[in-house]
Write an enzyme that holds these catalytic residues in place. Structure first.
Site, PDB file in Angstrom:
ATOM      1  N   CYS A  44       0.810  -1.216   0.000  1.00 41.94           N
ATOM      2  CA  CYS A  44       0.000   0.000   0.000  1.00 41.94           C
ATOM      3  C   CYS A  44       0.846   1.271   0.000  1.00 41.94           C
ATOM      4  O   CYS A  44       0.349   2.338  -0.365  1.00 41.94           O
ATOM      5  CB  CYS A  44      -0.926   0.000   1.211  1.00 41.94           C
ATOM      6  SG  CYS A  44      -2.122  -1.354   1.211  1.00 41.94           S
ATOM      7  N   ALA A  45       2.099   1.175   0.417  1.00 44.62           N
ATOM      8  CA  ALA A  45       2.967   2.351   0.423  1.00 44.62           C
ATOM      9  C   ALA A  45       3.486   2.690  -0.965  1.00 44.62           C
ATOM     10  O   ALA A  45       4.055   3.766  -1.173  1.00 44.62           O
ATOM     11  CB  ALA A  45       4.155   2.122   1.360  1.00 44.62           C
TER      12      ALA A  45
END
Length: 375
Positions: A138-139
């Site tokens: 998700c980063a």
């Protein structure tokens, strides 16, 4: 003066509601000893609808990794180009104006990356740089923005196309029955996001500074176990509390640029779940409304991994709620535990850029360098 232009978002046509998700959990896991806890956690996510790349009856079947990855590749090739074209249109650019493509995905695997297929089929120049990002979860959306910023800082006339393709539903594992996995089954959705970072001239978020922060000792908290059946998502129960470590990192980075993190005009952050946003409100002393774009993404799309911050950013563009030269932050959170942070300034007008014909004349010195080094 690299600027992040308006994103383009695409979601699949199949929709599942929270009520349907809860009903499925009751049906599929009626004998689970912690079913009530799992149902309560899913209900508390705030997710009302999610989009899936295939019907739910197909999603719940596991035909094997080979079949699933083939589905991933077919769906990516069918859906990514349209979003890419819209993002290019938002930036007033054509494929031949792009110097690098950053392709982000943690839900399927291709080698060569989809970037090679896109260059061959969409009219990008053969010299276009390729940067696949596959293991930041998700980063990675934030990381893609930061790497595009770095590239355009080194080559000020260059343009970068970012593509995020996340089909989280293709990672569903019917045999993973831990409460964290049941929660994930009600949280993650599918989406595609595309956005252009222009080296010069674009209405959007001017990228001023970027950085990364990893919380030591947390590398196992969000991870994949790679098995014969594919990617098995592993989620530690301590993950929701990580804003206690990441909020100070956001504050420190803003302080390095002379900014007060609690007094910015806009906040575009990863919405992994409501606890993340609630804790940021507490630690950064902000009202809940400051994260309204991220909350809307979570409610309507679920956690769409690396595409979250682009979906929230698209809502921010729609709202036009800030003034020219207002400052803000973009941040993605993911495995590591890692934060990818960008400080930016809203610019309502873009600087002029060389026309395509002029850019083409600057590309004659070397086929291995972006346009900026040959001007």
């Amino acid at each position: 003066m690299a600027t992040l232009c308006r994103p383009a978002i695409a979601v699949p046509e199949y929709v599942i509601t929270q009520e349907q998700t809860l009903d499925l959990a009751r049906e599929l896991h009626a004998d689970h000893p912690q079913l009530d806890l799992a149902l309560r956690l899913i209900a508390n996510t705030g997710v009302r609808t999610r989009h899936l790349v295939q019907p739910i009856e197909d999603t719940l079947r596991h035909p094997g990794l080979t079949s699933r990855n083939a589905r991933y590749e077919a769906e990516a090739k069918a859906r990514v180009p349209e979003a890419a074209y819209r993002a290019l249109a938002h930036a007033d650019l054509a494929p031949r104006d792009i110097d690098m493509i950053i392709y982000v995905s943690c839900t399927g695997f291709m080698m060569p990356s989809l970037t090679a297929w896109l260059i061959n089929t969409m009219g990008f120049r053969p010299q276009t740089r390729q940067l696949p990002i596959a293991q930041l979860g998700c980063a990675a959306g934030g990381a893609a923005i930061n790497r595009a910023h770095d590239f355009c800082t080194a080559y000020p006339q260059a343009n970068v196309l970012i593509l995020c393709c996340e089909f989280c539903s293709l990672c569903y594992q019917p045999t993973d029955l831990a409460v964290g996995n049941l929660l994930s089954n009600g949280l993650f959705g599918d989406a595609i996001a595309a956005a252009v970072v222009r080296g010069q001239g674009c209405r959007g978020v001017r990228l001023d500074h970027n950085g990364s922060h990893l919380v030591p000792g947390t590398e196992q908290w969000i991870s994949y176990a790679v098995r014969d059946t594919g990617f098995h998502f592993m989620l530690d129960k301590r993950v929701p509390g990580t804003m206690a470590d990441l909020a100070p990192a956001l504050r420190e980075m803003a302080g390095l640029r002379g900014q007060d993190i609690s007094r910015l005009a806009f906040y575009i952050v990863h919405a992994g779940g409501p606890r993340i946003l609630d804790d940021l409100c507490t630690y950064l002393k902000l009202p809940p409304a400051m994260f309204r774009y991220s909350r809307a993404t979570l409610t309507e799309r679920g956690n769409i991994a690396s595409a979250v911050i682009f979906d929230a950013l698209d809502r921010f563009f729609d709202a036009e709620s800030v003034n020219h030269a207002d400052q803000g932050i973009i941040a993605g959170f993911g495995p590591g535990i890692t934060a990818e942070i960008t400080l930016g300034t809203w610019t309502a007008t873009g600087e002029p850029v060389l026309p395509v014909q002029a850019r083409e004349t600057t590309r004659q010195s070397s086929t291995n360098e972006p346009a900026a080094t040959r001007a």
